[in-house]
Design a protein around this motif. Structure first.
Motif, mmCIF file in Angstrom:
data_model
loop_
_atom_site.group_PDB
_atom_site.id
_atom_site.type_symbol
_atom_site.label_atom_id
_atom_site.label_comp_id
_atom_site.label_asym_id
_atom_site.label_seq_id
_atom_site.Cartn_x
_atom_site.Cartn_y
_atom_site.Cartn_z
ATOM 1 N N GLU A 122 -3.881 14.311 -33.891
ATOM 2 C CA GLU A 122 -3.749 15.725 -34.248
ATOM 3 C C GLU A 122 -2.647 16.251 -33.347
ATOM 4 O OE1 GLU A 122 -5.349 17.620 -36.563
ATOM 5 O OE2 GLU A 122 -6.337 15.799 -37.275
ATOM 6 N N SER A 123 -1.582 16.755 -33.928
ATOM 7 C CA SER A 123 -0.370 16.999 -33.171
ATOM 8 C C SER A 123 0.243 18.358 -33.484
ATOM 9 C CB SER A 123 0.637 15.889 -33.530
ATOM 10 O OG SER A 123 1.910 16.163 -33.022
ATOM 11 N N PHE A 124 0.984 18.888 -32.498
ATOM 12 C CA PHE A 124 1.818 20.065 -32.735
ATOM 13 C C PHE A 124 3.176 19.634 -33.282
ATOM 14 C CE2 PHE A 124 -1.106 21.836 -29.510
ATOM 15 C CZ PHE A 124 -1.614 22.873 -30.275
ATOM 16 N N LEU A 125 3.306 18.343 -33.585
ATOM 17 C CA LEU A 125 4.502 17.749 -34.188
ATOM 18 C C LEU A 125 5.739 17.880 -33.292
ATOM 19 C CD1 LEU A 125 3.931 18.806 -37.910
ATOM 20 C CD2 LEU A 125 3.278 16.676 -36.769
ATOM 21 N N ASP A 126 5.540 17.666 -31.997
ATOM 22 C CA ASP A 126 6.636 17.587 -31.037
ATOM 23 C C ASP A 126 6.632 16.142 -30.538
ATOM 24 O OD1 ASP A 126 8.049 17.482 -28.504
ATOM 25 O OD2 ASP A 126 8.022 19.673 -28.534
ATOM 26 N N LEU A 127 7.607 15.352 -30.991
ATOM 27 C CA LEU A 127 7.581 13.913 -30.735
ATOM 28 C C LEU A 127 7.625 13.555 -29.255
ATOM 29 C CD1 LEU A 127 9.776 12.548 -33.671
ATOM 30 C CD2 LEU A 127 7.315 13.049 -33.603
ATOM 31 N N ILE A 182 4.793 6.317 -35.379
ATOM 32 C CA ILE A 182 4.765 7.197 -36.540
ATOM 33 C C ILE A 182 4.563 6.335 -37.770
ATOM 34 C CG2 ILE A 182 6.055 8.803 -38.008
ATOM 35 C CD1 ILE A 182 7.578 9.708 -35.531
ATOM 36 N N MET A 183 3.562 6.704 -38.568
ATOM 37 C CA MET A 183 3.279 6.027 -39.831
ATOM 38 C C MET A 183 3.706 6.967 -40.951
ATOM 39 S SD MET A 183 -0.441 5.002 -41.405
ATOM 40 C CE MET A 183 -0.826 3.889 -40.067
ATOM 41 N N GLU A 194 -8.707 -2.125 -37.055
ATOM 42 C CA GLU A 194 -8.871 -0.688 -36.801
ATOM 43 C C GLU A 194 -9.175 -0.414 -35.335
ATOM 44 O OE1 GLU A 194 -11.238 3.157 -36.695
ATOM 45 O OE2 GLU A 194 -11.874 1.138 -36.165
ATOM 46 N N ASN A 195 -10.076 -1.172 -34.745
ATOM 47 C CA ASN A 195 -10.435 -0.952 -33.343
ATOM 48 C C ASN A 195 -9.262 -1.210 -32.416
ATOM 49 O OD1 ASN A 195 -13.088 -0.221 -33.965
ATOM 50 N ND2 ASN A 195 -13.842 -2.317 -33.762
ATOM 51 N N TYR A 196 -8.500 -2.275 -32.673
ATOM 52 C CA TYR A 196 -7.352 -2.575 -31.802
ATOM 53 C C TYR A 196 -6.332 -1.443 -31.852
ATOM 54 C CZ TYR A 196 -3.562 -4.841 -29.422
ATOM 55 O OH TYR A 196 -2.573 -5.120 -28.498
ATOM 56 N N ILE A 197 -6.000 -0.999 -33.050
ATOM 57 C CA ILE A 197 -4.994 0.060 -33.181
ATOM 58 C C ILE A 197 -5.517 1.363 -32.579
ATOM 59 C CG2 ILE A 197 -3.651 1.439 -34.812
ATOM 60 C CD1 ILE A 197 -3.629 -1.072 -36.642
ATOM 61 N N ARG A 198 -6.721 1.740 -32.910
ATOM 62 C CA ARG A 198 -7.302 2.994 -32.397
ATOM 63 C C ARG A 198 -7.357 2.991 -30.870
ATOM 64 N NH1 ARG A 198 -12.828 2.863 -33.797
ATOM 65 N NH2 ARG A 198 -13.009 1.953 -31.738
ATOM 66 N N ASP A 199 -7.696 1.854 -30.277
ATOM 67 C CA ASP A 199 -7.842 1.771 -28.829
ATOM 68 C C ASP A 199 -6.506 1.706 -28.084
ATOM 69 O OD1 ASP A 199 -10.567 1.793 -29.258
ATOM 70 O OD2 ASP A 199 -10.837 -0.354 -28.854
ATOM 71 N N ASN A 200 -5.440 1.287 -28.760
ATOM 72 C CA ASN A 200 -4.174 1.043 -28.068
ATOM 73 C C ASN A 200 -2.991 1.889 -28.528
ATOM 74 O OD1 ASN A 200 -4.701 -1.386 -26.240
ATOM 75 N ND2 ASN A 200 -5.623 -1.999 -28.177
ATOM 76 N N GLU A 246 -1.511 5.755 -30.410
ATOM 77 C CA GLU A 246 -1.629 7.091 -30.999
ATOM 78 C C GLU A 246 -0.749 7.050 -32.235
ATOM 79 O OE1 GLU A 246 -3.526 9.564 -30.336
ATOM 80 O OE2 GLU A 246 -4.147 9.325 -28.255
ATOM 81 N N ILE A 247 -1.352 7.264 -33.392
ATOM 82 C CA ILE A 247 -0.640 7.191 -34.663
ATOM 83 C C ILE A 247 -0.463 8.593 -35.217
ATOM 84 C CG2 ILE A 247 -0.680 6.314 -37.035
ATOM 85 C CD1 ILE A 247 -0.467 4.056 -35.014
ATOM 86 N N LEU A 248 0.792 8.988 -35.398
ATOM 87 C CA LEU A 248 1.121 10.246 -36.061
ATOM 88 C C LEU A 248 1.457 9.906 -37.504
ATOM 89 C CD1 LEU A 248 1.713 13.284 -36.040
ATOM 90 C CD2 LEU A 248 4.053 12.713 -35.297
#
Length: 195
Positions: free
Chosen positions: A48-53, A69-70, A93-99, A101-103
């Motif tokens: 959840e982002s303010f969209l400031d990279l 960024i996806m 899913e667990n590996y990506i979520r744990d390691n 931050e996906i925007l």
């Protein structure tokens, strides 16, 4: 006790029966992707982002995670497969979520994003500036924002996943970035050494 409006499901039933209190612990559940009004799939752990990279990258690094960024698009069959197959696999899913931050950005979206150099662009214009041509595309960035403002487009990335890889290679790409394999080897060479 259930709150008004909540239905009894297996998780609530276990909580009511107190299984957690006697040492019964299940593996973390994989979050189901939900299709949003924008036509993109959403997972509750996406950033959840303010969209400031620059801020997003610095925050990810501060948490000991990598920033990516996806890019998705309404009606994209590969995006659907990625969310319903790849990201429905608990190991992936667990590996990506744990390691990471996906925007998750919309390839044709209009939300305003502040790029690393301070320019404010709509999602579509940002994707064009980075040469995003199709979905899904995942951009992986360095672990620090310093120096990125002087670079342009894809030169800011450490690696890019253009399109959807098979599940094994998909997970391997995230490991490649997390383990900084790109410092010494191309992804195919690094992947060959993992076998």
């Amino acid at each position: 006790m259930l709150k008004p409006g909540k239905s009894l499901n297996r998780r609530n039933a276990l909580a009511i029966l107190g299984f957690g209190a006697i040492g019964f612990h299940a593996a973390p559940a994989v979050a189901a992707a939900k299709l949003g009004e924008d036509g993109l799939y959403h997972l509750n752990w996406y950033l959840e982002s303010f969209l400031d990279l620059s801020e997003d990258l610095a925050a990810a690094t501060g948490k000991g995670k990598r920033f990516a960024i996806m890019w998705g698009l309404k009606g994209c069959p590969s995006c659907k497969k990625m969310h319903e197959v790849h990201l429905a696999d608990p190991k992936i899913e667990n590996y990506i979520r744990d390691n990471f931050e996906i925007l998750h950005l919309n390839h044709i979206g209009s939300r305003t994003v502040t790029d690393f150099d301070g320019r404010k662009l709509g999602e579509k214009a940002l994707g064009e500036a980075y040469g995003i041509r199709f979905t899904p595309t995942i951009q992986f960035f360095p672990d620090k924002p310093s120096g990125l403002s002087a670079l342009r487009g894809q030169a800011r990335e450490v690696v890019r996943m253009p399109g959807l890889l098979e599940p094994r290679e998909f997970l391997a790409m995230f490991r490649y970035v997390r383990e900084r394999g790109y410092d010494t080897l191309s992804f195919p060479d690094w992947l060959g050494k993992q076998a």
